[in-house]
Design a protein around this motif. Sequence first.
Motif, PDB file in Angstrom:
ATOM      1  N   HIS A   1     -69.239 -40.736   0.337  1.00 52.98           N
ATOM      2  CA  HIS A   1     -69.782 -40.083   1.524  1.00 52.98           C
ATOM      3  C   HIS A   1     -68.973 -40.452   2.760  1.00 52.98           C
ATOM      4  O   HIS A   1     -68.607 -41.615   2.954  1.00 52.98           O
ATOM      5  CB  HIS A   1     -71.249 -40.490   1.704  1.00 52.98           C
ATOM      6  N   TYR A   2     -68.729 -39.460   3.620  1.00 51.43           N
ATOM      7  CA  TYR A   2     -67.818 -39.653   4.749  1.00 51.43           C
ATOM      8  C   TYR A   2     -68.327 -40.683   5.761  1.00 51.43           C
ATOM      9  O   TYR A   2     -67.531 -41.278   6.493  1.00 51.43           O
ATOM     10  CB  TYR A   2     -67.542 -38.317   5.442  1.00 51.43           C
ATOM     11  N   ILE A   3     -69.646 -40.917   5.807  1.00 51.39           N
ATOM     12  CA  ILE A   3     -70.192 -41.959   6.693  1.00 51.39           C
ATOM     13  C   ILE A   3     -70.416 -43.255   5.921  1.00 51.39           C
ATOM     14  O   ILE A   3     -69.917 -44.317   6.305  1.00 51.39           O
ATOM     15  CB  ILE A   3     -71.524 -41.513   7.329  1.00 51.39           C
ATOM     16  N   GLU A   4     -71.155 -43.182   4.837  1.00 54.26           N
ATOM     17  CA  GLU A   4     -71.558 -44.400   4.126  1.00 54.26           C
ATOM     18  C   GLU A   4     -70.365 -45.174   3.578  1.00 54.26           C
ATOM     19  O   GLU A   4     -70.285 -46.399   3.718  1.00 54.26           O
ATOM     20  CB  GLU A   4     -72.540 -44.048   3.003  1.00 54.26           C
ATOM     21  N   ALA A   5     -69.443 -44.472   2.947  1.00 51.92           N
ATOM     22  CA  ALA A   5     -68.268 -45.155   2.397  1.00 51.92           C
ATOM     23  C   ALA A   5     -67.393 -45.702   3.518  1.00 51.92           C
ATOM     24  O   ALA A   5     -66.881 -46.825   3.441  1.00 51.92           O
ATOM     25  CB  ALA A   5     -67.479 -44.194   1.508  1.00 51.92           C
TER      26      ALA A   5
ATOM     27  N   GLY B   1     -62.321 -42.198   7.702  1.00 51.89           N
ATOM     28  CA  GLY B   1     -63.479 -41.318   7.669  1.00 51.89           C
ATOM     29  C   GLY B   1     -63.090 -39.889   7.993  1.00 51.89           C
ATOM     30  O   GLY B   1     -62.036 -39.384   7.589  1.00 51.89           O
ATOM     31  N   ILE B   2     -63.935 -39.246   8.784  1.00 52.09           N
ATOM     32  CA  ILE B   2     -63.704 -37.838   9.108  1.00 52.09           C
ATOM     33  C   ILE B   2     -62.662 -37.668  10.215  1.00 52.09           C
ATOM     34  O   ILE B   2     -62.374 -36.545  10.657  1.00 52.09           O
ATOM     35  CB  ILE B   2     -65.040 -37.157   9.491  1.00 52.09           C
ATOM     36  N   LYS B   3     -62.069 -38.769  10.638  1.00 53.75           N
ATOM     37  CA  LYS B   3     -60.972 -38.694  11.612  1.00 53.75           C
ATOM     38  C   LYS B   3     -59.795 -37.880  11.040  1.00 53.75           C
ATOM     39  O   LYS B   3     -58.959 -37.380  11.796  1.00 53.75           O
ATOM     40  CB  LYS B   3     -60.518 -40.098  11.989  1.00 53.75           C
ATOM     41  N   ALA B   4     -59.733 -37.743   9.727  1.00 52.49           N
ATOM     42  CA  ALA B   4     -58.721 -36.877   9.117  1.00 52.49           C
ATOM     43  C   ALA B   4     -58.900 -35.425   9.550  1.00 52.49           C
ATOM     44  O   ALA B   4     -57.935 -34.657   9.609  1.00 52.49           O
ATOM     45  CB  ALA B   4     -58.789 -36.978   7.596  1.00 52.49           C
TER      46      ALA B   4
ATOM     47  N   ARG C   1     -63.425 -30.047   0.634  1.00 50.75           N
ATOM     48  CA  ARG C   1     -62.515 -30.827   1.475  1.00 50.75           C
ATOM     49  C   ARG C   1     -62.608 -32.299   1.100  1.00 50.75           C
ATOM     50  O   ARG C   1     -63.707 -32.877   1.065  1.00 50.75           O
ATOM     51  CB  ARG C   1     -62.856 -30.627   2.950  1.00 50.75           C
ATOM     52  N   ILE C   2     -61.460 -32.882   0.847  1.00 54.44           N
ATOM     53  CA  ILE C   2     -61.360 -34.292   0.491  1.00 54.44           C
ATOM     54  C   ILE C   2     -60.484 -34.965   1.548  1.00 54.44           C
ATOM     55  O   ILE C   2     -59.363 -34.508   1.801  1.00 54.44           O
ATOM     56  CB  ILE C   2     -60.738 -34.474  -0.901  1.00 54.44           C
ATOM     57  N   CYS C   3     -60.979 -36.017   2.170  1.00 55.86           N
ATOM     58  CA  CYS C   3     -60.243 -36.699   3.236  1.00 55.86           C
ATOM     59  C   CYS C   3     -59.746 -38.064   2.772  1.00 55.86           C
ATOM     60  O   CYS C   3     -60.536 -38.879   2.270  1.00 55.86           O
ATOM     61  CB  CYS C   3     -61.133 -36.886   4.462  1.00 55.86           C
ATOM     62  N   LEU C   4     -58.464 -38.297   2.948  1.00 52.89           N
ATOM     63  CA  LEU C   4     -57.868 -39.589   2.644  1.00 52.89           C
ATOM     64  C   LEU C   4     -57.442 -40.263   3.949  1.00 52.89           C
ATOM     65  O   LEU C   4     -57.199 -39.596   4.951  1.00 52.89           O
ATOM     66  CB  LEU C   4     -56.646 -39.426   1.741  1.00 52.89           C
ATOM     67  N   GLY C   5     -57.320 -41.570   3.924  1.00 53.87           N
ATOM     68  CA  GLY C   5     -56.855 -42.280   5.117  1.00 53.87           C
ATOM     69  C   GLY C   5     -56.942 -43.777   4.929  1.00 53.87           C
ATOM     70  O   GLY C   5     -57.523 -44.264   3.959  1.00 53.87           O
TER      71      GLY C   5
ATOM     72  N   PHE D   1     -65.887 -35.423   0.166  1.00 52.61           N
ATOM     73  CA  PHE D   1     -65.528 -36.709  -0.441  1.00 52.61           C
ATOM     74  C   PHE D   1     -64.440 -37.346   0.415  1.00 52.61           C
ATOM     75  O   PHE D   1     -63.566 -36.654   0.936  1.00 52.61           O
ATOM     76  CB  PHE D   1     -64.984 -36.472  -1.860  1.00 52.61           C
ATOM     77  N   ILE D   2     -64.536 -38.661   0.585  1.00 49.04           N
ATOM     78  CA  ILE D   2     -63.427 -39.367   1.223  1.00 49.04           C
ATOM     79  C   ILE D   2     -62.938 -40.476   0.300  1.00 49.04           C
ATOM     80  O   ILE D   2     -63.685 -40.970  -0.566  1.00 49.04           O
ATOM     81  CB  ILE D   2     -63.804 -39.989   2.592  1.00 49.04           C
ATOM     82  N   LEU D   3     -61.707 -40.855   0.487  1.00 47.95           N
ATOM     83  CA  LEU D   3     -61.192 -42.081  -0.108  1.00 47.95           C
ATOM     84  C   LEU D   3     -60.340 -42.774   0.956  1.00 47.95           C
ATOM     85  O   LEU D   3     -59.321 -42.236   1.380  1.00 47.95           O
ATOM     86  CB  LEU D   3     -60.356 -41.843  -1.362  1.00 47.95           C
TER      87      LEU D   3
END
Length: 431
Positions: A247-251, A177-180, A160-164, A228-230
């Motif tokens: 990282h979904y928290i650190e980034a 973040g993980i709000k996606a 799973r890759i989250c963008l936002g 992964f997030i971007l």
Amino acid sequence: MNLDLGFGKKIVTVNIAEKNLLGVLEPNRLDLELTGQEEVKRAIREPIGTQRLKDIVKKDEKIVIITSDVTRPMPSKVVLPEILNELIEAKVELKNIKIVFALGCHRKHTEEEKRYLVGDQIYNQIECIDSDGHDCVNMGNTLSGTPVDIFRPVAEADRRICLGNIEYHYFAGYSGGIKAIMPGVSTRAAIQANHSKMVRDEAKAGEMLHNPVRKDIDEVANFVNVDFILNVVLDERKTIIKAVAGHYIEAHRKGCQFLDKLYKAEIPERADVVVVSAGGYPKDINLYQAQKALDNAKHAVKDGGLIVLVASCKEGFGEKVFERWIMNSQHPEDLIVGIQQKFELGGHKAAAIAMVLKKADIYLVSELGNETVSKVFMKPYTNVQTAIDDAVKQMGENCKIIVMPFGGSTLPEVVATGENLNSVRTNGVEA
């Protein structure tokens, strides 16, 4: 002084006497090395807290990329090609990739809107689908009891890759973040359980560490892994000026720190009148979205003051429960009492507007009908200048005015002195 404000897909120019102008809240000036797609490439090459995406995924894995819907300014068509380049470098076949638009409780897209969001080439090559709150898998419950209900294709994917995009959120602290995932691809019941925590004092814009809503959101990663997030930060022209990946928290936290440097707007005092634009399309596509700018503006207005909200609201209320709460209420206090007695998703936005109305009167410049605006307990206008002139008449010819051209992004913060006001222009001179 002439000032430009976004209204739908147009710009409107207004004039405010310099003697009245306390400040114009604009983004702070920062030194930028890269912007746009080049900044996205840099972030992907330099992930925070993880390996590069191409080193995480495997050739035959099923991958979902979760991105924002049409109500958000996230430039998916700019970011997606760089994410896909990483996946292709890892030998992932396009048939194993799905792009999921995180609707939360928003309406479904038209096919034309999906194509617009991702661009023709990606739309023609990759399956692009809306999330569906009626087709979810329950994966457990958070410590506070929020059901972790996840859209089936997301739950069943290998990666799973989250963008936002990252901006201030009036009770989750920050978007991104993980709000996606939560609320992006969750059920209405799950979103309602999470959002019910908005009534706590720590659930506010710019608060992260002690925010019960954000804590509950981030806990979802214990049940559904985000690989992964971007996330990107946009300037007032919706250009990418910062990207964070990994990282979904650190980034995400790094992105929030940058946002604070850019959009926290220090003011010497609160104003009698705040003129706030949601920032134009898509942030003012409906009243449900434009409410965020109104909530930011409340931090800049005095008790007993007046807010002029500039928002097209071309699509009306934007959410059926929100509309029902508004239309069934006789007084703003009804909304506040109602949400305290029984929390309902959609009603929470109506109650949030009512909380602002306890502090200040609201003039709404929009494309809504007069009767509709009156039901929201606001005074209706179709012309921004007329609304501002009437606000000055009501508050007095010597009243002080703060203008927020990008109200959906800017968070006012009162400081003890008038020094170091990086984002405030007073009487046309940069402070």
